[in-house]
Motif scaffolding. Structure first.
Motif, PDB file in Angstrom:
ATOM      1  N   LEU A 185      11.205 -24.919  11.157  1.00 57.07           N
ATOM      2  CA  LEU A 185      10.168 -24.868  10.130  1.00 57.07           C
ATOM      3  C   LEU A 185       8.776 -24.860  10.743  1.00 57.07           C
ATOM      4  CD1 LEU A 185      11.628 -27.372   7.491  1.00 57.07           C
ATOM      5  CD2 LEU A 185      11.500 -24.887   7.306  1.00 57.07           C
ATOM      6  N   ILE A 186       8.568 -25.650  11.820  1.00 62.37           N
ATOM      7  CA  ILE A 186       7.258 -25.673  12.488  1.00 62.37           C
ATOM      8  C   ILE A 186       6.951 -24.309  13.095  1.00 62.37           C
ATOM      9  CG2 ILE A 186       5.994 -26.654  14.446  1.00 62.37           C
ATOM     10  CD1 ILE A 186       7.471 -29.294  13.889  1.00 62.37           C
ATOM     11  N   ALA A 187       7.954 -23.696  13.734  1.00 65.42           N
ATOM     12  CA  ALA A 187       7.748 -22.368  14.330  1.00 65.42           C
ATOM     13  C   ALA A 187       7.408 -21.336  13.266  1.00 65.42           C
ATOM     14  CB  ALA A 187       9.003 -21.945  15.098  1.00 65.42           C
ATOM     15  N   LEU A 188       8.072 -21.451  12.101  1.00 64.93           N
ATOM     16  CA  LEU A 188       7.809 -20.515  11.014  1.00 64.93           C
ATOM     17  C   LEU A 188       6.391 -20.677  10.485  1.00 64.93           C
ATOM     18  CD1 LEU A 188       8.994 -18.338   9.167  1.00 64.93           C
ATOM     19  CD2 LEU A 188       9.775 -20.162   7.642  1.00 64.93           C
ATOM     20  N   VAL A 189       5.933 -21.922  10.368  1.00 61.69           N
ATOM     21  CA  VAL A 189       4.563 -22.168   9.900  1.00 61.69           C
ATOM     22  C   VAL A 189       3.546 -21.619  10.892  1.00 61.69           C
ATOM     23  CG1 VAL A 189       2.877 -23.981   9.414  1.00 61.69           C
ATOM     24  CG2 VAL A 189       5.196 -24.174   8.503  1.00 61.69           C
ATOM     25  N   ILE A 190       3.779 -21.847  12.200  1.00 59.00           N
ATOM     26  CA  ILE A 190       2.854 -21.340  13.224  1.00 59.00           C
ATOM     27  C   ILE A 190       2.802 -19.826  13.188  1.00 59.00           C
ATOM     28  CG2 ILE A 190       2.467 -21.156  15.709  1.00 59.00           C
ATOM     29  CD1 ILE A 190       3.604 -23.985  15.966  1.00 59.00           C
ATOM     30  N   ALA A 191       3.963 -19.187  13.058  1.00 57.35           N
ATOM     31  CA  ALA A 191       4.003 -17.730  13.011  1.00 57.35           C
ATOM     32  C   ALA A 191       3.256 -17.206  11.794  1.00 57.35           C
ATOM     33  CB  ALA A 191       5.459 -17.262  12.990  1.00 57.35           C
ATOM     34  N   GLY A 192       3.409 -17.913  10.660  1.00 62.27           N
ATOM     35  CA  GLY A 192       2.711 -17.483   9.457  1.00 62.27           C
ATOM     36  C   GLY A 192       1.209 -17.617   9.598  1.00 62.27           C
ATOM     37  N   LEU A 193       0.743 -18.729  10.181  1.00 61.74           N
ATOM     38  CA  LEU A 193      -0.693 -18.904  10.389  1.00 61.74           C
ATOM     39  C   LEU A 193      -1.236 -17.860  11.357  1.00 61.74           C
ATOM     40  CD1 LEU A 193      -0.906 -22.807  10.651  1.00 61.74           C
ATOM     41  CD2 LEU A 193      -1.748 -21.358   8.796  1.00 61.74           C
ATOM     42  N   GLY A 194      -0.487 -17.574  12.425  1.00 57.36           N
ATOM     43  CA  GLY A 194      -0.914 -16.556  13.391  1.00 57.36           C
ATOM     44  C   GLY A 194      -1.027 -15.184  12.759  1.00 57.36           C
ATOM     45  N   ALA A 195      -0.058 -14.842  11.920  1.00 57.12           N
ATOM     46  CA  ALA A 195      -0.107 -13.550  11.241  1.00 57.12           C
ATOM     47  C   ALA A 195      -1.312 -13.468  10.316  1.00 57.12           C
ATOM     48  CB  ALA A 195       1.189 -13.336  10.450  1.00 57.12           C
ATOM     49  N   GLY A 196      -1.624 -14.590   9.651  1.00 52.19           N
ATOM     50  CA  GLY A 196      -2.779 -14.606   8.770  1.00 52.19           C
ATOM     51  C   GLY A 196      -4.081 -14.423   9.534  1.00 52.19           C
ATOM     52  N   VAL A 197      -4.224 -15.083  10.665  1.00 51.30           N
ATOM     53  CA  VAL A 197      -5.430 -14.933  11.492  1.00 51.30           C
ATOM     54  C   VAL A 197      -5.554 -13.508  12.000  1.00 51.30           C
ATOM     55  CG1 VAL A 197      -6.518 -15.664  13.640  1.00 51.30           C
ATOM     56  CG2 VAL A 197      -5.475 -17.367  12.129  1.00 51.30           C
ATOM     57  N   TRP A 198      -4.432 -12.916  12.419  1.00 52.53           N
ATOM     58  CA  TRP A 198      -4.455 -11.542  12.940  1.00 52.53           C
ATOM     59  C   TRP A 198      -4.919 -10.569  11.863  1.00 52.53           C
ATOM     60  CZ3 TRP A 198      -1.455  -7.165  11.698  1.00 52.53           C
ATOM     61  CH2 TRP A 198      -1.618  -6.098  12.580  1.00 52.53           C
TER      62      TRP A 198
END
Length: 381
Positions: free
Chosen positions: A363-376
């Motif tokens: 779940l933590i990895a999924l949240v980080i990936a989602g935040l990274g995609a949003g920043v990109w």
């Protein structure tokens, strides 16, 4: 609300433990009702001085003639219980009495006291309402021990179409109860149809239960045009295999009395042998308001019965009947709480402990990936 009040012991009609039940909903509803009534407690008076059940048992009182556990149970439910000792020269029911209980007057109520109770029941009070009465009328022996002692309230109760008989109900012993004076009773059809809350505790226990040392009573049909309507609450479960008869006093040898009954039609007629049910508890209402409740046995209201039930007041049917009778007489709305099966959640003992580590990390990895995609995405714009 105490944590211990949320769980009660579940018992069958013989008082045997069946487990535990969650009672939190019922407790919460009663407390809400208490708050809705501006935290005003109903004042219930128990008459004393005529051989009634003792509210505060003394050294001379036995568990069979005391009701300390009943008093404690009522007070626990926000009902104020007070003893009522009449002044002989000027007997008077207090103005704050919501219900008066005459609990097994073994010596009989004196005429002047019975007259005051009759006045209380028939004349409107300051609030315009008439009195409410509960009578526990077990078949106590008279001084000569040759008959049942009158309660002194026979005339009053007859005015409400309930007539007490000066006798004790006997029945052919069965394997279930084993005693000739231990009648098996059930809820009357009329009480069930009226959905009277007094008998609901018994309906929950089952259709049949022991009701020992009982006095029978007659219930007169309501006259045309309304008025007082009386109807049975509890009746004996008599059948062709288990008839009943009446005795003036409890026989010293019930088995001998049964043999005399079987061998003589004259004795059968004298003792009113019957295959039909007899009424052992009744209620009377005037319009929509409850007025009188009469129980023909003290069995479920004494400390002796409470002791056999392991000291669990919630498991004593008499306590439930008394509370329901008081609520019914004081016109208190009955709030139904549906009986539901309650279970207990148990985690799977074979669960893989690695899941407790992998799932949060995923779940933590999924949240980080989602935040990274949003920043990109924002930076591309």
């Amino acid at each position: 609300i105490k944590l211990s009040d949320l769980v009660t012991a579940s018992r069958d009609e013989r008082g045997q433990a069946r487990g535990q039940e969650f009672a939190g909903e019922r407790v919460l509803v009663r407390e809400l009702q208490f708050l809705a009534e501006n935290q005003s407690k109903a004042v219930v008076y128990f008459t004393q001085g005529s051989g009634e059940l003792a509210l505060t048992p003394g050294p001379e009182d036995t568990p069979k003639n005391s009701a300390g556990q009943l008093r404690a149970y009522l007070e626990k439910l926000n009902i104020t219980v007070k003893p009522l000792v009449f002044e002989k020269n000027n007997p008077k029911v207090p103005d704050d009495a919501v219900v008066v209980v005459v609990a097994n007057p073994a010596q009989g109520v004196a005429p002047e006291l019975a007259a005051e109770l009759k006045r209380y029941m028939t004349e409107p009070r300051a609030d315009g309402k008439k009195g409410k009465l509960i009578v526990i009328a077990g078949p106590n022996s008279n001084v000569k021990n040759d008959g049942v002692q009158p309660t002194g309230l026979e005339e009053l109760l007859t005015g409400f179409n309930i007539t007490l008989q000066q006798a004790i109900v006997m029945n052919v012993p069965t394997d279930r109860d084993g005693s000739a004076d231990m009648a098996i009773v059930g809820v009357s059809r009329r009480a069930a149809e009226a959905d009277n809350p007094i008998v609901r505790p018994l309906i929950e226990l089952g259709p049949r239960l022991p009701f020992g040392n009982s006095r029978p009573m007659d219930v007169k049909p309501s006259p045309p045009g309304g008025g007082v309507e009386a109807y049975p609450l509890l009746i004996t479960a008599s059948t062709e295999r288990s008839p009943n008869w009446l005795e003036p006093v409890r026989p010293a040898d019930p088995q001998k009395a049964l043999l005399e009954l079987v061998g003589s039609r004259e004795v059968q007629q004298k003792k009113q042998l019957s295959f039909r049910p007899r009424v052992v508890a009744a209620a009377a209402a005037e319009g929509t308001a409850g007025r009188v409740v009469v129980f023909g046995s003290t069995m479920f209201f004494t400390d002796a019965t409470a002791a056999t039930l392991g000291g669990q007041p919630e498991g004593n049917p008499g306590n439930g009947m008394m509370v329901s009778a008081i609520d019914w007489l004081r016109d208190r709305p009955v709030v139904e709480v549906a009986t539901k099966p309650y279970g207990m959640y148990r985690p799977n003992p074979t669960a893989d402990s690695m899941r407790l580590l992998i799932l949060p990390l995923g779940l933590i990895a999924l949240v980080i990936a989602g935040l990274g995609a949003g920043v990109w995405v924002i930076r591309r714009k």
